[in-house]
Write a protein that holds these residues in place. Sequence first.
Motif, PDB file in Angstrom:
ATOM      1  N   GLN A 161     -14.310  -3.700  -6.737  1.00  0.00           N
ATOM      2  CA  GLN A 161     -13.354  -2.717  -7.263  1.00  0.00           C
ATOM      3  C   GLN A 161     -12.338  -2.261  -6.211  1.00  0.00           C
ATOM      4  O   GLN A 161     -11.508  -1.401  -6.498  1.00  0.00           O
ATOM      5  CB  GLN A 161     -14.117  -1.498  -7.781  1.00  0.00           C
ATOM      6  N   ALA A 162     -12.425  -2.836  -5.020  1.00  0.00           N
ATOM      7  CA  ALA A 162     -11.577  -2.394  -3.908  1.00  0.00           C
ATOM      8  C   ALA A 162     -10.408  -3.354  -3.672  1.00  0.00           C
ATOM      9  O   ALA A 162     -10.337  -4.444  -4.240  1.00  0.00           O
ATOM     10  CB  ALA A 162     -12.410  -2.262  -2.638  1.00  0.00           C
ATOM     11  N   TYR A 163      -9.503  -2.893  -2.833  1.00  0.00           N
ATOM     12  CA  TYR A 163      -8.364  -3.683  -2.351  1.00  0.00           C
ATOM     13  C   TYR A 163      -8.825  -4.278  -1.018  1.00  0.00           C
ATOM     14  O   TYR A 163      -8.907  -3.585  -0.015  1.00  0.00           O
ATOM     15  CB  TYR A 163      -7.169  -2.755  -2.160  1.00  0.00           C
ATOM     16  N   VAL A 164      -9.170  -5.558  -1.019  1.00  0.00           N
ATOM     17  CA  VAL A 164      -9.843  -6.166   0.128  1.00  0.00           C
ATOM     18  C   VAL A 164      -8.848  -6.964   0.977  1.00  0.00           C
ATOM     19  O   VAL A 164      -8.165  -7.855   0.481  1.00  0.00           O
ATOM     20  CB  VAL A 164     -10.990  -7.086  -0.333  1.00  0.00           C
ATOM     21  N   VAL A 165      -8.793  -6.621   2.265  1.00  0.00           N
ATOM     22  CA  VAL A 165      -7.890  -7.308   3.194  1.00  0.00           C
ATOM     23  C   VAL A 165      -8.710  -8.106   4.208  1.00  0.00           C
ATOM     24  O   VAL A 165      -9.842  -7.729   4.534  1.00  0.00           O
ATOM     25  CB  VAL A 165      -6.947  -6.315   3.912  1.00  0.00           C
ATOM     26  N   PRO A 166      -8.142  -9.200   4.729  1.00  0.00           N
ATOM     27  CA  PRO A 166      -8.889 -10.081   5.631  1.00  0.00           C
ATOM     28  C   PRO A 166      -8.882  -9.604   7.074  1.00  0.00           C
ATOM     29  O   PRO A 166      -8.023  -9.980   7.863  1.00  0.00           O
ATOM     30  CB  PRO A 166      -8.161 -11.421   5.479  1.00  0.00           C
ATOM     31  N   ASP A 167      -9.859  -8.786   7.429  1.00  0.00           N
ATOM     32  CA  ASP A 167     -10.007  -8.319   8.804  1.00  0.00           C
ATOM     33  C   ASP A 167     -11.042  -9.208   9.491  1.00  0.00           C
ATOM     34  O   ASP A 167     -12.227  -8.943   9.423  1.00  0.00           O
ATOM     35  CB  ASP A 167     -10.452  -6.857   8.819  1.00  0.00           C
ATOM     36  N   LEU A 180       0.826  -1.203   0.000  1.00  0.00           N
ATOM     37  CA  LEU A 180       0.000   0.000   0.000  1.00  0.00           C
ATOM     38  C   LEU A 180       0.864   1.259   0.000  1.00  0.00           C
ATOM     39  O   LEU A 180       0.548   2.242  -0.683  1.00  0.00           O
ATOM     40  CB  LEU A 180      -0.934  -0.006   1.213  1.00  0.00           C
ATOM     41  N   THR A 181       1.964   1.213   0.733  1.00  0.00           N
ATOM     42  CA  THR A 181       2.901   2.349   0.739  1.00  0.00           C
ATOM     43  C   THR A 181       3.470   2.578  -0.655  1.00  0.00           C
ATOM     44  O   THR A 181       3.568   3.716  -1.133  1.00  0.00           O
ATOM     45  CB  THR A 181       4.037   2.091   1.741  1.00  0.00           C
ATOM     46  N   GLN A 182       3.797   1.487  -1.319  1.00  0.00           N
ATOM     47  CA  GLN A 182       4.331   1.572  -2.686  1.00  0.00           C
ATOM     48  C   GLN A 182       3.296   2.182  -3.636  1.00  0.00           C
ATOM     49  O   GLN A 182       3.622   3.017  -4.481  1.00  0.00           O
ATOM     50  CB  GLN A 182       4.728   0.177  -3.164  1.00  0.00           C
ATOM     51  N   ARG A 183       2.046   1.788  -3.471  1.00  0.00           N
ATOM     52  CA  ARG A 183       0.988   2.328  -4.325  1.00  0.00           C
ATOM     53  C   ARG A 183       0.812   3.831  -4.094  1.00  0.00           C
ATOM     54  O   ARG A 183       0.618   4.587  -5.048  1.00  0.00           O
ATOM     55  CB  ARG A 183      -0.334   1.587  -4.052  1.00  0.00           C
ATOM     56  N   ILE A 184       0.883   4.263  -2.845  1.00  0.00           N
ATOM     57  CA  ILE A 184       0.777   5.689  -2.552  1.00  0.00           C
ATOM     58  C   ILE A 184       1.948   6.446  -3.180  1.00  0.00           C
ATOM     59  O   ILE A 184       1.773   7.485  -3.821  1.00  0.00           O
ATOM     60  CB  ILE A 184       0.725   5.927  -1.029  1.00  0.00           C
ATOM     61  N   ASP A 185       3.143   5.912  -2.989  1.00  0.00           N
ATOM     62  CA  ASP A 185       4.341   6.573  -3.521  1.00  0.00           C
ATOM     63  C   ASP A 185       4.309   6.673  -5.045  1.00  0.00           C
ATOM     64  O   ASP A 185       4.847   7.625  -5.623  1.00  0.00           O
ATOM     65  CB  ASP A 185       5.604   5.822  -3.081  1.00  0.00           C
ATOM     66  N   SER A 186       3.670   5.697  -5.694  1.00  0.00           N
ATOM     67  CA  SER A 186       3.639   5.694  -7.159  1.00  0.00           C
ATOM     68  C   SER A 186       2.426   6.422  -7.722  1.00  0.00           C
ATOM     69  O   SER A 186       2.232   6.463  -8.943  1.00  0.00           O
ATOM     70  CB  SER A 186       3.657   4.249  -7.677  1.00  0.00           C
ATOM     71  N   GLY A 187       1.594   6.976  -6.837  1.00  0.00           N
ATOM     72  CA  GLY A 187       0.455   7.760  -7.297  1.00  0.00           C
ATOM     73  C   GLY A 187      -0.783   6.962  -7.649  1.00  0.00           C
ATOM     74  O   GLY A 187      -1.719   7.500  -8.248  1.00  0.00           O
ATOM     75  N   GLU A 188      -0.813   5.677  -7.281  1.00  0.00           N
ATOM     76  CA  GLU A 188      -1.995   4.863  -7.545  1.00  0.00           C
ATOM     77  C   GLU A 188      -3.049   5.119  -6.471  1.00  0.00           C
ATOM     78  O   GLU A 188      -2.748   5.122  -5.285  1.00  0.00           O
ATOM     79  CB  GLU A 188      -1.634   3.374  -7.544  1.00  0.00           C
TER      80      GLU A 188
END
Length: 245
Positions: free
Chosen positions: A60-66, A25-33
């Motif tokens: 359409q979301a990034y789904v994590v197992p909470d 997720l950090t990588q996606r933020i840094d790359s502007g996604e």
Amino acid sequence: MTSPVANILGVSFTTRGFDETVAHLTQRIDSGEQTHVVTANPEIVMLAKGHSAFRSIVDQAYVVPDGIGIVYAAKWTNQPIYERVTGVELVEALMAEAHKKQWNVYLLGATPEVIRLAAEKLSNRYPQARIVGYRDGYFRQDEEEQIVREIASKKPELLFVAMGSPRQDEWLARYRDQLNASLMMGVGGTFDVISGKVKRAPLFWQKLNLEWLYRLMATPSRWKRQLAIPRFVWTVFREKWRNRS
């Protein structure tokens, strides 16, 4: 490289572990996604299964197992999810990244007192993270456009929204293209925990994967919501048996 996904009753989950999720997720933020994160537990899965409009948002979301129920369901169906990615811990980890990278952060939702306390505590804990704005979740529909404009003007790397599910994710999906936020995430009761108004289960309960039971004992009014858990378990096994036959 695309991470494999696990499909639980039609909902596609990332199979990344907690640390890998934070890094990605950090990588996606840094790359502007732009990313809309949904922290899904059995209740969310059952909601998506029964409501096509909400299901399209989750798709359409990034789904994590909470939820430990998701981890168990993956095990029962031989899919590679091995650990929870809880909303509270994910918020804290992303705030730690915001502290390192001096990201802008906007907080929306909860009561006026809770959101104020949460903003104060996060500011004290992560002083280099820039909390550029916050407001409670008790607003009228005719105020929404002004709130969206305010958030967009702050250009937050992190936008955390606590309105309860499914409202928080429906709201994010509705305004996603206007919010000008890199990562948007519905966080449920996370601000209540961060503010100190609600206590998480003791570590002993967490390690036993009984945090859901602790919450139910602490707040018996949650019992109707918890009915989703046995329904979820039954539906997972029914689908498994149907696929085998």
